[in-house]
Structure formats: structure tokens, C-alpha cells
Scaffold this motif. Structure first.
Motif, PDB file in Angstrom:
ATOM      1  N   ASP A 237     -12.194  38.755   6.367  1.00  0.00           N
ATOM      2  CA  ASP A 237     -10.924  39.294   6.864  1.00  0.00           C
ATOM      3  C   ASP A 237      -9.710  38.777   6.082  1.00  0.00           C
ATOM      4  OD1 ASP A 237     -10.083  41.317   8.589  1.00  0.00           O
ATOM      5  OD2 ASP A 237      -9.251  39.881  10.013  1.00  0.00           O
ATOM      6  N   LYS A 238      -9.934  38.431   4.833  1.00  0.00           N
ATOM      7  CA  LYS A 238      -8.846  38.030   3.941  1.00  0.00           C
ATOM      8  C   LYS A 238      -8.264  39.294   3.315  1.00  0.00           C
ATOM      9  CE  LYS A 238      -7.941  35.678  -0.389  1.00  0.00           C
ATOM     10  NZ  LYS A 238      -8.582  35.154  -1.587  1.00  0.00           N
ATOM     11  N   GLU A 239      -6.945  39.404   3.340  1.00  0.00           N
ATOM     12  CA  GLU A 239      -6.261  40.568   2.799  1.00  0.00           C
ATOM     13  C   GLU A 239      -6.337  40.561   1.278  1.00  0.00           C
ATOM     14  OE1 GLU A 239      -1.725  41.228   2.811  1.00  0.00           O
ATOM     15  OE2 GLU A 239      -2.464  41.948   4.752  1.00  0.00           O
ATOM     16  N   LEU A 240      -6.830  41.665   0.693  1.00  0.00           N
ATOM     17  CA  LEU A 240      -6.960  41.776  -0.754  1.00  0.00           C
ATOM     18  C   LEU A 240      -5.882  42.658  -1.367  1.00  0.00           C
ATOM     19  CD1 LEU A 240     -10.829  42.296  -0.886  1.00  0.00           C
ATOM     20  CD2 LEU A 240      -9.561  40.175  -1.262  1.00  0.00           C
ATOM     21  N   LYS A 241      -5.527  43.735  -0.687  1.00  0.00           N
ATOM     22  CA  LYS A 241      -4.518  44.656  -1.199  1.00  0.00           C
ATOM     23  C   LYS A 241      -3.881  45.392  -0.037  1.00  0.00           C
ATOM     24  CE  LYS A 241      -3.746  48.402  -4.440  1.00  0.00           C
ATOM     25  NZ  LYS A 241      -4.250  49.149  -5.579  1.00  0.00           N
ATOM     26  N   VAL A 242      -2.552  45.562  -0.110  1.00  0.00           N
ATOM     27  CA  VAL A 242      -1.811  46.322   0.907  1.00  0.00           C
ATOM     28  C   VAL A 242      -0.922  47.312   0.180  1.00  0.00           C
ATOM     29  CG1 VAL A 242      -0.121  46.205   2.760  1.00  0.00           C
ATOM     30  CG2 VAL A 242      -1.804  44.410   2.527  1.00  0.00           C
ATOM     31  N   GLN A 243      -0.911  48.547   0.683  1.00  0.00           N
ATOM     32  CA  GLN A 243      -0.092  49.578   0.056  1.00  0.00           C
ATOM     33  C   GLN A 243       0.504  50.483   1.112  1.00  0.00           C
ATOM     34  OE1 GLN A 243      -1.774  51.242  -3.483  1.00  0.00           O
ATOM     35  NE2 GLN A 243      -0.920  53.246  -3.010  1.00  0.00           N
ATOM     36  N   LYS A 244       1.791  50.776   0.971  1.00  0.00           N
ATOM     37  CA  LYS A 244       2.441  51.728   1.868  1.00  0.00           C
ATOM     38  C   LYS A 244       2.182  53.133   1.363  1.00  0.00           C
ATOM     39  CE  LYS A 244       6.111  48.653   3.348  1.00  0.00           C
ATOM     40  NZ  LYS A 244       7.549  48.417   3.401  1.00  0.00           N
ATOM     41  N   GLY A 245       2.044  54.053   2.301  1.00  0.00           N
ATOM     42  CA  GLY A 245       1.817  55.448   1.934  1.00  0.00           C
ATOM     43  C   GLY A 245       0.508  55.966   2.488  1.00  0.00           C
ATOM     44  N   ASN A 246       0.201  57.199   2.135  1.00  0.00           N
ATOM     45  CA  ASN A 246      -0.989  57.870   2.656  1.00  0.00           C
ATOM     46  C   ASN A 246      -2.151  57.894   1.674  1.00  0.00           C
ATOM     47  OD1 ASN A 246       0.282  58.391   5.047  1.00  0.00           O
ATOM     48  ND2 ASN A 246       0.884  60.459   4.492  1.00  0.00           N
ATOM     49  N   SER A 247      -2.020  57.188   0.559  1.00  0.00           N
ATOM     50  CA  SER A 247      -3.119  57.170  -0.403  1.00  0.00           C
ATOM     51  C   SER A 247      -3.282  55.769  -0.975  1.00  0.00           C
ATOM     52  CB  SER A 247      -2.864  58.178  -1.524  1.00  0.00           C
ATOM     53  OG  SER A 247      -1.714  57.821  -2.239  1.00  0.00           O
ATOM     54  N   LEU A 248      -4.478  55.531  -1.468  1.00  0.00           N
ATOM     55  CA  LEU A 248      -4.816  54.234  -2.050  1.00  0.00           C
ATOM     56  C   LEU A 248      -5.745  54.474  -3.221  1.00  0.00           C
ATOM     57  CD1 LEU A 248      -4.900  51.047  -1.735  1.00  0.00           C
ATOM     58  CD2 LEU A 248      -6.971  51.425  -0.427  1.00  0.00           C
ATOM     59  N   GLN A 249      -5.465  53.814  -4.330  1.00  0.00           N
ATOM     60  CA  GLN A 249      -6.313  53.892  -5.513  1.00  0.00           C
ATOM     61  C   GLN A 249      -6.852  52.500  -5.801  1.00  0.00           C
ATOM     62  OE1 GLN A 249      -6.771  56.891  -7.156  1.00  0.00           O
ATOM     63  NE2 GLN A 249      -8.280  55.933  -8.467  1.00  0.00           N
ATOM     64  N   LEU A 250      -8.173  52.370  -5.917  1.00  0.00           N
ATOM     65  CA  LEU A 250      -8.816  51.104  -6.257  1.00  0.00           C
ATOM     66  C   LEU A 250      -9.551  51.292  -7.575  1.00  0.00           C
ATOM     67  CD1 LEU A 250     -10.337  50.115  -2.796  1.00  0.00           C
ATOM     68  CD2 LEU A 250      -8.309  49.165  -3.879  1.00  0.00           C
ATOM     69  N   SER A 251      -9.099  50.601  -8.613  1.00  0.00           N
ATOM     70  CA  SER A 251      -9.714  50.748  -9.925  1.00  0.00           C
ATOM     71  C   SER A 251     -11.102  50.108  -9.936  1.00  0.00           C
ATOM     72  CB  SER A 251      -8.832  50.096 -10.998  1.00  0.00           C
ATOM     73  OG  SER A 251      -8.852  48.692 -10.845  1.00  0.00           O
ATOM     74  N   ARG A 252     -11.868  50.475 -10.924  1.00  0.00           N
ATOM     75  CA  ARG A 252     -13.211  49.914 -11.072  1.00  0.00           C
ATOM     76  C   ARG A 252     -13.145  48.399 -11.252  1.00  0.00           C
ATOM     77  NH1 ARG A 252     -16.207  52.017 -16.172  1.00  0.00           N
ATOM     78  NH2 ARG A 252     -14.542  50.824 -17.121  1.00  0.00           N
ATOM     79  N   ASP A 253     -12.182  47.935 -12.040  1.00  0.00           N
ATOM     80  CA  ASP A 253     -12.054  46.499 -12.291  1.00  0.00           C
ATOM     81  C   ASP A 253     -11.662  45.733 -11.035  1.00  0.00           C
ATOM     82  OD1 ASP A 253     -12.738  46.974 -14.923  1.00  0.00           O
ATOM     83  OD2 ASP A 253     -10.641  47.089 -15.596  1.00  0.00           O
TER      84      ASP A 253
END
Length: 138
Positions: A81-97
Motif C-alpha cells: 500500500d505504498k503510493e507509487l504514482k498519483v495523477q490528476k485526470g481521467n487517464s493514466l499512462q504507465l511506461s514499460r520501464d
């Protein structure tokens, strides 16, 4: 009897019009499409070797009952339950890396969303609950 059936169908159709939904895709292929929070069913098993550099994309569609003046947040958490990424908006992009680095430290990641009012006074009064969108494991 017809009245009961008509009311039931009207309720069913109107509730589906107000429902939120989300879709997770990669390389033009949909991996998960859902509109109901269900931690048991909304799971994806993924091999990062098969991903393009773009990785995963999540698109969240608001329900028709979404209140104006609220902002959507989508967040990624590891298995502790450690936060890795937070983004505002209705979409999220997670790169392969970034997915590879997340999986180095955790066997799975979870994606949640919530909405908060933009008004600071109202924000202080609102109790927030995370909505589970997906669990991704390698």
C-alpha cells in the motif's frame, strides 16, 4: 405485470447510463474493461517483455451523475500500500520501464481512483473512499 416489467427495464437502463467505467489497454489491445469495483475479477496478469515502450494506458469514464467542481485522481500502489504514482485526470499512462521498476519491488500493483471537490472548504468536509480499478501482477 407490464408496468412492473417496464419499471424494471427503465431502472436497469437508467442505472447503466449513470455508471462509470474504465478500460486498460496496451499495444491497441484491451486487457480489462469494467464498470464495477471487484477486486477478485478486475485482475490482469502481465509480462512486461510483451509491452511496447508506451506500456499500459488506463482511461476512466465518469458516470453521468459526476458532480461539477470535483477533480478525479488515479493512483498506483504496491502490495504494501505504498503510493507509487498519483495523477490528476481521467487517464493514466504507465511506461514499460516504470512498470518494470514497480515489479522489482512488489509482485503486484493496484490502481485506485477517487474524486475530490476543488473547493478547499468542501474538501475538508468530504470523506474520501478509494475505488479499486485493477490489480496487475507479473
Amino acid at each position: 405485470m407490464r408496468l412492473i416489467i417496464t419499471l424494471f427495464l427503465t431502472l436497469l437502463i437508467s442505472s447503466s447510463l449513470f455508471a462509470q467505467s474504465w478500460k486498460i489497454s496496451t499495444n491497441g489491445k484491451t486487457l480489462l474493461k469494467a464498470n464495477v469495483e471487484n477486486e477478485e475479477k478486475n485482475k490482469i496478469s502481465l509480462k512486461t517483455l510483451n509491452l511496447s515502450k508506451k506500456g499500459l494506458s488506463l482511461c476512466y469514464t465518469e458516470g453521468k451523475d459526476q458532480k461539477k467542481g470535483w477533480e478525479r485522481v488515479i493512483a498506483v500502489y504496491d502490495s504494501t500500500d505504498k503510493e507509487l504514482k498519483v495523477q490528476k485526470g481521467n487517464s493514466l499512462q504507465l511506461s514499460r520501464d516504470s512498470l518494470r521498476s514497480y515489479f522489482k519491488n512488489s509482485p503486484q500493483i493496484r490502481i485506485y481512483t477517487w474524486a475530490l471537490p476543488t473547493d478547499p472548504k468542501l474538501k475538508a468536509l468530504v470523506r474520501v473512499r478509494r475505488i479499486h480499478l485493477a490489480t496487475i501482477s507479473q
